[in-house]
Scaffold this motif. Structure first.
Motif, mmCIF file in Angstrom:
data_model
loop_
_atom_site.group_PDB
_atom_site.id
_atom_site.type_symbol
_atom_site.label_atom_id
_atom_site.label_comp_id
_atom_site.label_asym_id
_atom_site.label_seq_id
_atom_site.Cartn_x
_atom_site.Cartn_y
_atom_site.Cartn_z
ATOM 1 N N SER A 103 13.567 -36.547 -76.745
ATOM 2 C CA SER A 103 12.617 -35.338 -76.693
ATOM 3 C C SER A 103 12.192 -35.281 -75.310
ATOM 4 C CB SER A 103 11.531 -35.527 -77.745
ATOM 5 O OG SER A 103 11.889 -35.462 -79.045
ATOM 6 N N VAL A 104 11.962 -36.341 -74.525
ATOM 7 C CA VAL A 104 11.594 -36.455 -73.212
ATOM 8 C C VAL A 104 12.683 -35.465 -72.247
ATOM 9 C CG1 VAL A 104 11.279 -37.951 -71.223
ATOM 10 C CG2 VAL A 104 10.332 -38.686 -73.420
ATOM 11 N N GLY A 105 14.008 -35.748 -72.590
ATOM 12 C CA GLY A 105 14.907 -35.046 -71.813
ATOM 13 C C GLY A 105 14.910 -33.629 -72.423
ATOM 14 N N ALA A 106 14.652 -33.334 -73.640
ATOM 15 C CA ALA A 106 14.380 -32.041 -74.066
ATOM 16 C C ALA A 106 13.183 -31.293 -73.400
ATOM 17 C CB ALA A 106 14.391 -31.992 -75.550
ATOM 18 N N ALA A 107 12.098 -32.067 -72.876
ATOM 19 C CA ALA A 107 11.406 -31.497 -72.271
ATOM 20 C C ALA A 107 11.616 -31.242 -70.908
ATOM 21 C CB ALA A 107 9.981 -32.255 -72.403
ATOM 22 N N ILE A 108 12.284 -32.107 -70.302
ATOM 23 C CA ILE A 108 12.716 -32.006 -68.832
ATOM 24 C C ILE A 108 13.832 -30.786 -68.530
ATOM 25 C CG2 ILE A 108 13.731 -33.215 -66.945
ATOM 26 C CD1 ILE A 108 12.499 -35.821 -67.951
ATOM 27 N N GLY A 109 14.603 -30.801 -69.278
ATOM 28 C CA GLY A 109 15.861 -30.025 -69.185
ATOM 29 C C GLY A 109 15.262 -28.176 -69.087
ATOM 30 N N PRO A 110 14.644 -27.893 -69.958
ATOM 31 C CA PRO A 110 14.055 -26.461 -70.113
ATOM 32 C C PRO A 110 13.262 -26.221 -68.743
ATOM 33 C CG PRO A 110 13.979 -27.213 -72.399
ATOM 34 C CD PRO A 110 14.261 -28.239 -71.504
ATOM 35 N N MET A 111 12.524 -27.123 -68.265
ATOM 36 C CA MET A 111 11.757 -27.234 -67.137
ATOM 37 C C MET A 111 12.354 -27.024 -65.877
ATOM 38 S SD MET A 111 8.680 -29.552 -65.777
ATOM 39 C CE MET A 111 10.133 -30.893 -65.423
ATOM 40 N N LEU A 112 13.321 -27.870 -65.687
ATOM 41 C CA LEU A 112 14.306 -27.725 -64.624
ATOM 42 C C LEU A 112 15.069 -26.405 -64.586
ATOM 43 C CD1 LEU A 112 15.458 -31.533 -64.454
ATOM 44 C CD2 LEU A 112 13.671 -30.465 -63.070
ATOM 45 N N ALA A 113 15.439 -26.134 -65.661
ATOM 46 C CA ALA A 113 16.173 -24.732 -65.771
ATOM 47 C C ALA A 113 15.635 -23.727 -65.426
ATOM 48 C CB ALA A 113 16.936 -24.717 -67.125
ATOM 49 N N GLY A 114 14.033 -23.743 -65.452
ATOM 50 C CA GLY A 114 13.321 -22.715 -65.306
ATOM 51 C C GLY A 114 13.171 -22.489 -63.844
ATOM 52 N N VAL A 115 13.269 -23.763 -63.036
ATOM 53 C CA VAL A 115 12.956 -23.723 -61.549
ATOM 54 C C VAL A 115 14.395 -23.325 -60.978
ATOM 55 C CG1 VAL A 115 12.734 -25.205 -59.762
ATOM 56 C CG2 VAL A 115 11.033 -25.249 -61.846
ATOM 57 N N VAL A 116 15.424 -23.986 -61.425
ATOM 58 C CA VAL A 116 16.901 -23.960 -60.999
ATOM 59 C C VAL A 116 17.341 -22.698 -61.150
ATOM 60 C CG1 VAL A 116 19.043 -24.917 -60.798
ATOM 61 C CG2 VAL A 116 17.113 -26.498 -61.218
ATOM 62 N N SER A 117 16.893 -21.962 -62.329
ATOM 63 C CA SER A 117 17.765 -20.721 -62.505
ATOM 64 C C SER A 117 17.094 -19.403 -61.518
ATOM 65 C CB SER A 117 17.425 -20.175 -64.001
ATOM 66 O OG SER A 117 15.971 -19.964 -64.231
ATOM 67 N N SER A 118 16.206 -19.596 -60.943
ATOM 68 C CA SER A 118 15.302 -18.903 -60.166
ATOM 69 C C SER A 118 16.065 -18.481 -59.013
ATOM 70 C CB SER A 118 13.701 -18.942 -59.722
ATOM 71 O OG SER A 118 13.799 -20.373 -59.210
ATOM 72 N N ARG A 119 17.002 -19.687 -58.542
ATOM 73 C CA ARG A 119 17.801 -19.838 -57.526
ATOM 74 C C ARG A 119 19.285 -19.417 -57.892
ATOM 75 N NH1 ARG A 119 14.259 -23.975 -56.861
ATOM 76 N NH2 ARG A 119 13.043 -23.813 -54.952
ATOM 77 N N SER A 120 19.870 -20.195 -58.704
ATOM 78 C CA SER A 120 21.221 -19.792 -59.350
ATOM 79 C C SER A 120 21.465 -20.509 -60.407
ATOM 80 C CB SER A 120 22.138 -20.473 -58.187
ATOM 81 O OG SER A 120 23.366 -20.392 -58.826
ATOM 82 N N TRP A 121 22.150 -19.603 -61.577
ATOM 83 C CA TRP A 121 22.373 -20.200 -62.946
ATOM 84 C C TRP A 121 23.563 -21.023 -62.705
ATOM 85 C CZ3 TRP A 121 19.771 -20.127 -67.256
ATOM 86 C CH2 TRP A 121 18.950 -19.130 -67.366
ATOM 87 N N THR A 122 24.429 -20.988 -61.595
ATOM 88 C CA THR A 122 25.503 -21.874 -61.283
ATOM 89 C C THR A 122 24.919 -23.432 -61.395
ATOM 90 O OG1 THR A 122 26.875 -20.024 -60.428
ATOM 91 C CG2 THR A 122 27.498 -22.488 -60.243
ATOM 92 N N ASN A 123 23.715 -23.331 -60.625
ATOM 93 C CA ASN A 123 23.350 -24.709 -60.272
ATOM 94 C C ASN A 123 22.961 -25.263 -61.724
ATOM 95 O OD1 ASN A 123 23.847 -24.823 -57.820
ATOM 96 N ND2 ASN A 123 21.878 -23.872 -57.198
ATOM 97 N N VAL A 124 22.211 -24.368 -62.541
ATOM 98 C CA VAL A 124 21.895 -24.900 -63.936
ATOM 99 C C VAL A 124 23.157 -25.381 -64.664
ATOM 100 C CG1 VAL A 124 20.968 -24.303 -66.208
ATOM 101 C CG2 VAL A 124 20.072 -23.349 -64.078
ATOM 102 N N PHE A 125 24.037 -25.049 -64.750
ATOM 103 C CA PHE A 125 25.249 -25.625 -65.448
ATOM 104 C C PHE A 125 25.964 -26.841 -64.555
ATOM 105 C CE2 PHE A 125 25.587 -21.593 -67.478
ATOM 106 C CZ PHE A 125 26.057 -21.953 -68.627
ATOM 107 N N TYR A 126 25.781 -27.015 -63.292
ATOM 108 C CA TYR A 126 26.234 -28.291 -62.625
ATOM 109 C C TYR A 126 25.533 -29.393 -63.266
ATOM 110 C CZ TYR A 126 29.274 -25.787 -59.452
ATOM 111 O OH TYR A 126 30.120 -24.799 -59.118
#
Length: 556
Positions: A494-517
């Motif tokens: 669940s710690v990973g589950a908490a970090i993942g969406p948070m990072l996705a929210g920050v990274v997706s504002s720049r590029s969704w491709t980086n989210v998949f990487y």
């Protein structure tokens, strides 16, 4: 004379309870059904153990389904809390220079994705932190009360998020507090349900059972998405209120009818005898004289976690009988609940926990951001259509959970199964990112396969592996470790589950491709963490097959 009659009546009542086998601490609904059965069908003969096992499996299935039912609406509602207003027709009187007119404050800013990611983190970080405590609490209380009260509290917090729109609440602190409270309340679900199922099913092979049972996660996501998508365009407050109402009703059913352990209904000895080594041996001899007594176990490193009951078994019934004076907080008698450090010392717990950290990071990023990603890449779809399309991912998750559990049962090598899934998952994420938006049908097909590969190992680790490690031989018979071990593994994930969406929210504002990487890199990390155990399993499997094959005689 009256005293003698009263004493005789009390004795007769005690005998009737003892004959029915149902304790006074059993759920009220079970007591009522038992009395009704004794009165109207006294000669009706049924296999009580099978009936109770089936009812427990169904009730815990719907219990945890509602936990995910109330988690899913936020991922659907995100697409209307912040959206591209230029694609919509503004109502009369709207400021033409306001490009955020259609968004819900406080998410009407350029960094709205970061704020939405913070909402996810408030829920998931509180969930992860409380999970470690929740597992230890679950070992010390009546699990029926633990689950029903947790479900009621979760329903209240889900309702509170929805009324934020009804009462026009635009303070970000309100939504953060509601999400944090919901995360804490949701930690009651997993340790409780896994511990109850583990107590009722003993040493039966749990890979396939838990694989089918674990589809409650995906079914809850699907139903939560459908319910939320139905109202997201008209009144998104109902997207939270109706799931909360369903969860509250199921919580009441759990309190009335869910027996948390066989002892309360007089079936502890039946579960133990069915799981006894002698019975397993005779059953194996009847099926195939050439086969040895088969043992349900999970290979962890160089040791195996056996689910065979013995005098130290986690499924052994306690000696004392429950009465109406049995308290909610049990003292535990001569056996104390296992500590965190002792649970962490079980071989394999640390590796599976860290692997789940990355596996759950990938899974929950899809859980919270997939509808938004679909709407971003396929602009012709509405918020409702994007949410409905995202349910295909959960359909694949059901298939993956069942398949992973079945293969793990056949091979007794859960780490090897997880590594195989991880190996195929990474390239599939790459394929989905590049081809998913090419057409609707291609998106559906790739989402099914991706969901299967992402959720397969995640489901296997959180269910069958957790349950079997909770009865590991190194515990020396401590029967109260199951919920603690489950909470450690799921809490780390669940710690990973908490970090993942948070990072996705920050990274997706720049590029969704980086989210998949990022997701592909996490998938490889989950794979590497299980390589040592997978190698041990492979060598042991190879050795067992060599010993099982007939010796070759060379004639010259």
């Amino acid at each position: 004379m009256r005293f003698v009659q009263d004493g005789f009546a009390r004795t007769l009542t005690r005998k009737r309870w003892r004959m029915s086998g149902v304790s006074r601490d059993a759920p009220l609904g079970v007591q009522f059904i038992q009395k009704l059965s004794n009165s109207w069908c006294p000669r009706w003969q049924i296999n009580r153990l099978r009936w109770y096992q089936a009812s427990v499996l169904v009730l815990t299935f719907f219990t945890y389904m509602t936990y995910h039912l109330t988690r899913k609406p936020i991922s659907v509602v995100k697409s209307v809390l912040h959206q591209n207003c230029s694609a919509l027709v503004p109502p009369p009187g709207t400021d033409p220079h306001d490009d955020q007119w259609c968004n819900w404050a406080p998410f009407n800013t350029a960094d709205a994705n970061t704020l939405l990611g913070t909402l996810d983190s408030a829920f998931l970080f509180s969930y992860a932190a409380a999970m470690f405590v929740s597992g230890m609490v679950a070992e010390r209380v009546d699990l029926r009360y633990f689950l029903s009260l947790g479900m009621l509290t979760s329903a209240i917090f889900c309702y509170l998020f929805g009324v934020g729109r009804t009462y026009s609440i635009h303070n970000i602190s309100y939504y953060l507090l509601v999400q944090a409270g919901a995360g804490i309340a949701q930690t009651t679900g997993w340790p409780g349900t896994v511990a109850i199922v583990g107590k009722w099913f003993g040493n039966s092979k749990k890979g396939l059972i838990f694989g089918i049972w674990n589809s409650h996660t995906s079914l809850g996501n699907i139903l939560g998405t459908i319910m939320a998508a139905e109202y997201v365009d008209s009144d998104w407050s109902l997207s939270f209120i109706y799931p909360a109402l369903v969860m509250g009703c199921v919580g009441a059913v759990v309190w009335l009818f869910l027996p948390p352990e066989p002892r309360l209904v007089g079936l502890a000895s039946a579960v133990n005898s069915r799981n006894s080594p002698a019975r397993q041996s005779s059953r194996s001899d009847e099926e195939d004289d050439a086969d040895d007594d088969e043992e349900s176990s999970v290979i962890v490193g160089d040791q195996s976690a056996s689910l065979r009951p013995n005098r130290h078994s986690a499924n052994t019934a306690p000696s004392e009988e429950a009465t109406e004076r049995t308290s909610l907080l049990r003292s535990g008698g001569s056996e104390s609940a296992v500590s965190l450090t002792r649970a962490l010392a079980i071989p394999g717990v640390l590796e599976f926990s860290l692997s789940l950290f990355f596996a759950k990071l990938v899974s929950y990023t899809f859980l919270y951001w997939l509808p938004s990603y679909i709407r971003f890449t396929m602009a012709d779809l509405s918020a409702r259509q994007s949410g409905e399309l995202s349910t295909v991912f959960d359909v694949g998750g059901v298939i993956g959970a069942v398949l992973a559990g079945l293969v793990a049962d056949c091979t007794a090598c859960p780490a090897l199964v997880c590594v195989a899934f991880y190996s195929v998952c990474a390239p599939m994420l790459f394929v989905y990112q590049y081809l998913g938006a090419s057409s609707y049908l291609v998106n559906v097909a790739l989402l099914v396969v991706t969901g299967m590969l992402v959720n397969g190992p995640y489901a296997l680790i959180t269910t069958a592996v957790s349950a079997e490690l909770g009865t590991h031989t190194s515990l020396a018979g401590n029967s109260r470790a199951l919920a603690t071990v489950t909470a450690i593994i799921d809490g780390t994930g669940s710690v990973g589950a908490a970090i993942g969406p948070m990072l996705a929210g920050v990274v997706s504002s720049r590029s969704w491709t980086n989210v998949f990487y990022m997701l592909i890199a996490c998938n490889f990390m989950a794979l590497f963490l299980l390589l040592r155990i997978a190698r041990s399993e492979f060598l042991k499997l190879k050795q067992e097959r060599r010993m099982a094959s007939p010796p070759r005689v060379r004639i010259e």
